[in-house]
Each structure stands twice: as structure tokens, then as C-alpha cells.
Design a protein around this motif. Structure first.
Motif, PDB file in Angstrom:
ATOM      1  N   ILE A  59       9.561   8.321  -2.247  1.00 31.25           N
ATOM      2  CA  ILE A  59       8.684   9.271  -1.565  1.00 31.25           C
ATOM      3  C   ILE A  59       7.423   9.402  -2.397  1.00 31.25           C
ATOM      4  CG2 ILE A  59       8.331  11.680  -0.870  1.00 31.25           C
ATOM      5  CD1 ILE A  59      11.278  11.832  -0.170  1.00 31.25           C
ATOM      6  N   ILE A  60       6.287   9.157  -1.747  1.00 28.61           N
ATOM      7  CA  ILE A  60       4.997   9.382  -2.391  1.00 28.61           C
ATOM      8  C   ILE A  60       4.619  10.825  -2.067  1.00 28.61           C
ATOM      9  CG2 ILE A  60       2.607   8.628  -2.615  1.00 28.61           C
ATOM     10  CD1 ILE A  60       4.778   6.447  -3.316  1.00 28.61           C
ATOM     11  N   PHE A 112       4.051  13.343   7.295  1.00 29.16           N
ATOM     12  CA  PHE A 112       5.242  12.617   6.859  1.00 29.16           C
ATOM     13  C   PHE A 112       5.248  11.294   7.609  1.00 29.16           C
ATOM     14  CE2 PHE A 112       9.817  11.795   6.646  1.00 29.16           C
ATOM     15  CZ  PHE A 112      10.162  12.312   5.402  1.00 29.16           C
ATOM     16  N   ASN A 113       4.969  10.186   6.906  1.00 26.70           N
ATOM     17  CA  ASN A 113       4.911   8.900   7.596  1.00 26.70           C
ATOM     18  C   ASN A 113       5.234   7.748   6.653  1.00 26.70           C
ATOM     19  OD1 ASN A 113       1.913   9.836   6.989  1.00 26.70           O
ATOM     20  ND2 ASN A 113       1.932   7.614   6.806  1.00 26.70           N
ATOM     21  N   PRO A 114       5.552   6.584   7.236  1.00 29.40           N
ATOM     22  CA  PRO A 114       5.866   5.429   6.400  1.00 29.40           C
ATOM     23  C   PRO A 114       4.653   4.943   5.627  1.00 29.40           C
ATOM     24  CG  PRO A 114       5.874   4.819   8.730  1.00 29.40           C
ATOM     25  CD  PRO A 114       5.642   6.293   8.661  1.00 29.40           C
ATOM     26  N   LEU A 115       4.931   4.392   4.454  1.00 27.02           N
ATOM     27  CA  LEU A 115       3.907   3.815   3.602  1.00 27.02           C
ATOM     28  C   LEU A 115       4.447   2.497   3.065  1.00 27.02           C
ATOM     29  CD1 LEU A 115       1.394   5.179   1.327  1.00 27.02           C
ATOM     30  CD2 LEU A 115       3.187   4.004   0.110  1.00 27.02           C
ATOM     31  N   ILE A 169      -0.890   1.721   4.284  1.00 29.21           N
ATOM     32  CA  ILE A 169      -0.680   0.463   3.573  1.00 29.21           C
ATOM     33  C   ILE A 169      -1.472   0.537   2.275  1.00 29.21           C
ATOM     34  CG2 ILE A 169      -0.974  -2.043   3.632  1.00 29.21           C
ATOM     35  CD1 ILE A 169      -0.814  -1.696   6.785  1.00 29.21           C
ATOM     36  N   THR A 170      -0.786   0.352   1.158  1.00 29.19           N
ATOM     37  CA  THR A 170      -1.410   0.395  -0.155  1.00 29.19           C
ATOM     38  C   THR A 170      -1.269  -0.957  -0.818  1.00 29.19           C
ATOM     39  OG1 THR A 170      -0.952   2.748  -0.467  1.00 29.19           O
ATOM     40  CG2 THR A 170      -1.324   1.458  -2.447  1.00 29.19           C
TER      41      THR A 170
END
Length: 125
Positions: free
Chosen positions: A114-115, A6-9, A56-57
Motif C-alpha cells: 500500500i502506497i 483508493f486505486n491500483p498502482l 503508473i509509476t
């Protein structure tokens, strides 16, 4: 429901610049995933010395989107839970299935993104 990470994107048209910012903050690239659809050019997973992570996407979008990447053991269970809380699949009914993972972008009524991802484990066969 079991959450495995569970982490930021950050979804951004400026991935290279964003990566440089996080490198300056002490993060290192730990994993690169190539694009799985026409929306993105791939994802970079970064980690710092304290174990904090950020993904990072790169995507062809007008502005950054901050999201949470949530990896789970059971995609269908998590999908059902999120939809019961009002989240909508940004792809309609479609789920991206690469054979090694299932994923989609879920958006709450207030805009929280949420991805949702399940990595298919080889020992699940």
C-alpha cells in the motif's frame, strides 16, 4: 480514518509500455507528478470513461510491483493502523515529505503493498 482515494498502482521499469496498454483500454492521462526521490521517475494518473483509475509509476526495479494507492486525510492515523496490522515501512522509519504531501510504501507480512499518501491541503494551515 478518512480515505480520500483508493486505486491500483503499478510500479514498473516499463512505464511507457504500460501506459500504452491502458490507453488501448480506454484510459487517459489525467495527471503527471514528477519524481520526488531517486527511486522513481514520476507517476501518471489515468482515468477511463467509467471513472476507474490506475496510477503508473516508473522505477528502476527488476519487475513490476502491483500496489494500492491509498490517499488519506491523516497520514499518522493511517500509518499507525497499518503498522498495528503488521505492515512495515519499506523506508525504515523514513517518510517522504515534499511539503505538499507525506508518503511511504507499506508492505504487509504477505507482501501486499500500500502506497500511503496524505496530500497537505492549503486550508489545513
Amino acid at each position: 480514518m478518512k480515505i480520500t482515494s483508493f486505486n491500483p498502482l503499478i510500479i514498473t521499469p516499463n512505464a511507457d509500455e504500460t501506459i500504452k496498454v491502458f490507453e488501448a483500454l480506454g484510459f487517459e492521462i489525467k495527471h503527471r507528478k514528477t519524481a520526488i526521490n531517486d527511486e522513481a521517475d514520476g507517476t501518471v494518473s489515468m482515468k477511463d470513461a467509467n471513472g476507474f483509475r490506475v496510477d503508473i509509476t516508473k522505477a528502476d526495479i527488476p519487475h513490476d510491483i502491483n500496489a494500492i494507492r491509498m490517499n488519506v486525510r491523516d497520514f499518522d492515523e493511517a500509518y499507525e493502523l497499518l503498522t498495528s496490522k503488521g505492515f512495515k515501512n519499506s523506508q525504515g522509519d523514513k517518510v517522504t515529505d515534499t511539503g505538499s504531501s507525506k508518503a511511504t510504501k507499506m508492505i504487509s507480512p504477505s507482501g501486499l503493498t500500500i502506497i500511503l499518501i496524505e496530500h497537505i491541503r492549503k486550508d489545513d494551515d
